[in-house]
Scaffold this active site. Structure first.
Site, PDB file in Angstrom:
ATOM      1  N   ASN A 226      36.045  71.530  18.929  1.00  0.00           N
ATOM      2  CA  ASN A 226      35.573  70.213  18.470  1.00  0.00           C
ATOM      3  C   ASN A 226      34.582  70.316  17.303  1.00  0.00           C
ATOM      4  O   ASN A 226      34.315  69.327  16.620  1.00  0.00           O
ATOM      5  CB  ASN A 226      34.944  69.422  19.617  1.00  0.00           C
ATOM      6  CG  ASN A 226      35.926  68.912  20.649  1.00  0.00           C
ATOM      7  OD1 ASN A 226      35.586  68.739  21.822  1.00  0.00           O
ATOM      8  ND2 ASN A 226      37.173  68.649  20.250  1.00  0.00           N
TER       9      ASN A 226
ATOM     10  N   ASP B 161      39.451  63.020  28.145  1.00  0.00           N
ATOM     11  CA  ASP B 161      40.158  62.846  26.872  1.00  0.00           C
ATOM     12  C   ASP B 161      40.543  61.385  26.639  1.00  0.00           C
ATOM     13  O   ASP B 161      40.716  60.618  27.588  1.00  0.00           O
ATOM     14  CB  ASP B 161      41.410  63.742  26.867  1.00  0.00           C
ATOM     15  CG  ASP B 161      41.918  64.001  25.460  1.00  0.00           C
ATOM     16  OD1 ASP B 161      41.198  63.702  24.488  1.00  0.00           O
ATOM     17  OD2 ASP B 161      43.052  64.522  25.333  1.00  0.00           O
TER      18      ASP B 161
ATOM     19  N   ARG C 155      42.863  65.645  33.970  1.00  0.00           N
ATOM     20  CA  ARG C 155      42.825  65.348  32.529  1.00  0.00           C
ATOM     21  C   ARG C 155      43.281  63.908  32.332  1.00  0.00           C
ATOM     22  O   ARG C 155      44.258  63.478  32.932  1.00  0.00           O
ATOM     23  CB  ARG C 155      43.716  66.286  31.722  1.00  0.00           C
ATOM     24  CG  ARG C 155      43.609  65.995  30.218  1.00  0.00           C
ATOM     25  CD  ARG C 155      44.116  67.095  29.321  1.00  0.00           C
ATOM     26  NE  ARG C 155      43.821  66.774  27.926  1.00  0.00           N
ATOM     27  CZ  ARG C 155      43.672  67.662  26.959  1.00  0.00           C
ATOM     28  NH1 ARG C 155      43.799  68.941  27.218  1.00  0.00           N
ATOM     29  NH2 ARG C 155      43.405  67.279  25.721  1.00  0.00           N
TER      30      ARG C 155
HETATM   31  C1  IPE Z   1      39.490  68.564  24.873  1.00  0.00           C
HETATM   32  O1  IPE Z   1      39.934  67.422  24.246  1.00  0.00           O
HETATM   33  C2  IPE Z   1      38.001  68.714  24.708  1.00  0.00           C
HETATM   34  C3  IPE Z   1      37.184  67.733  25.425  1.00  0.00           C
HETATM   35  C4  IPE Z   1      37.618  66.797  26.222  1.00  0.00           C
HETATM   36  C5  IPE Z   1      35.774  67.868  25.225  1.00  0.00           C
HETATM   37  P1  IPE Z   1      40.498  67.460  22.760  1.00  0.00           P
HETATM   38  O2  IPE Z   1      40.886  66.072  22.415  1.00  0.00           O
HETATM   39  O3  IPE Z   1      39.541  68.139  21.863  1.00  0.00           O
HETATM   40  O4  IPE Z   1      41.781  68.399  22.924  1.00  0.00           O
HETATM   41  P2  IPE Z   1      43.130  68.481  22.080  1.00  0.00           P
HETATM   42  O5  IPE Z   1      42.729  68.703  20.651  1.00  0.00           O
HETATM   43  O6  IPE Z   1      43.850  67.196  22.249  1.00  0.00           O
HETATM   44  O7  IPE Z   1      43.892  69.607  22.683  1.00  0.00           O
HETATM   45  C1  IPE Z   2      37.544  63.098  24.195  1.00  0.00           C
HETATM   46  O1  IPE Z   2      38.095  62.062  23.468  1.00  0.00           O
HETATM   47  C2  IPE Z   2      36.096  63.340  23.844  1.00  0.00           C
HETATM   48  C3  IPE Z   2      35.870  64.586  23.081  1.00  0.00           C
HETATM   49  C4  IPE Z   2      36.758  65.481  22.797  1.00  0.00           C
HETATM   50  C5  IPE Z   2      34.512  64.810  22.649  1.00  0.00           C
HETATM   51  P1  IPE Z   2      38.765  62.318  22.049  1.00  0.00           P
HETATM   52  O2  IPE Z   2      37.746  62.125  20.996  1.00  0.00           O
HETATM   53  O3  IPE Z   2      39.465  63.619  22.030  1.00  0.00           O
HETATM   54  O4  IPE Z   2      39.823  61.119  22.018  1.00  0.00           O
HETATM   55  P2  IPE Z   2      41.299  61.167  21.438  1.00  0.00           P
HETATM   56  O5  IPE Z   2      42.010  62.333  22.044  1.00  0.00           O
HETATM   57  O6  IPE Z   2      41.167  61.309  19.954  1.00  0.00           O
HETATM   58  O7  IPE Z   2      41.907  59.865  21.835  1.00  0.00           O
HETATM   59 MG    MG Z   3      41.367  64.177  22.483  1.00  0.00          MG
END
Ligand code: IPE
Ligand code: IPE
Ligand code: MG
Length: 241
Positions: free
Chosen positions: A68, A20, A188
């Protein structure tokens, strides 16, 4: 360099990572979100290689959740473009490290070319006897349980399974990859303290390590810090030690 936490580095048998903070990394650096995803690939390579070399048996990386799909289409398109590039460019690294690739998740919404590349890489690495690496793509923990229940319900309907025979072992056997051991350690990044629908069935006794750095900055030192943290945990599984 930051000092490492004290304690012995203990290598878990099975590791799962919620990668993340790509978006935040990009924002902090003054870039578009996609640059964060791009840089995230470097962190994937580092973690995969280091886990394989340290002797981790199974690694599950959360790359794209069921939820996502609700992101802007442009970001989704770019993410899958990067995934395809990863599958092409990293095959050599996977082979060198004897890594066997798997996919966890639903196939329905994935584009044909993505599925083709995934299947090709899974097939190309099928003979590798080192670490198993599962990419969780179009993956949701609840959806995985629903899919398992559906498969079992079908067997009940055909008269192949009696409802009373349904137990934890049977549900486990209908997960996407029952051969993968439950994660000993769930990492995480980006400081978030959430499961976000990842491996709901499998994390029931996982140790959780939250790293404050965003995923593109997660390097070898951070992985080692997570393994040292893991080494300090007392795992009781509900029993008295
Ligand atoms: C979880 O991260 C999914 C992945 C890392 C692929 P998200 O960024 O989508 O999760 P939330 O929305 O913060 O819970
Ligand atoms: C995780 O990074 C990658 C995916 C969920 C694909 P994010 O895109 O969720 O990054 P933040 O949480 O917006 O910083
Ligand atoms: Mg994220």
């Amino acid at each position: 360099m930051k000092s490492q936490p004290a304690g012995e580095l203990v290598v878990p048998r099975s590791v799962a990572v919620i990668m993340d903070g790509n978006g935040r990394w990009a924002k902090n650096a003054g870039f578009e979100r996609i640059r964060g995803h791009e840089r995230g690939i470097d962190a994937v390579r580092t973690t995969v290689t280091e886990c394989a070399q340290l002797g981790v048996q199974a690694l599950v990386l959360y790359a794209f959740s069921e939820e996502n799909w609700q992101r802007p289409q442009r970001e989704i398109d770019l993410l899958f473009k990067l995934l395809k590039r990863f599958l092409v460019e990293e095959r050599g690294t996977l082979m060198q490290n004897r890594v066997r690739l798997l996919h966890s998740g639903r196939r329905e919404r994935l584009a044909k070319d993505v599925l083709q590349l995934l299947d090709d890489t899974v097939a190309a690495t099928a003979g590798n006897t080192g670490m198993k690496l599962s990419l969780a793509i179009s993956y949701g923990g609840r959806q995985e349980i629903v899919d398992a229940v559906r498969a079992i319900a079908g067997k009940v309907q055909r008269g192949d399974v009696a409802p009373a025979a349904i137990d934890e072992a049977m549900l486990h056997a209908h997960l996407y990859h029952p051969e993968l051991p439950d994660p000993d350690l769930l990492i995480r990044t980006a400081g978030e303290r959430r499961i976000s629908n990842f491996l709901l069935w499998q994390v029931s006794y996982s140790e959780i390590h939250v790293a404050d750095v965003c995923w593109p900055d997660f390097g070898k030192d951070h992985l080692h810090a997570a393994f040292r943290d893991y080494g300090q945990r007392v795992r009781k599984f509900g029993k008295v030690t």
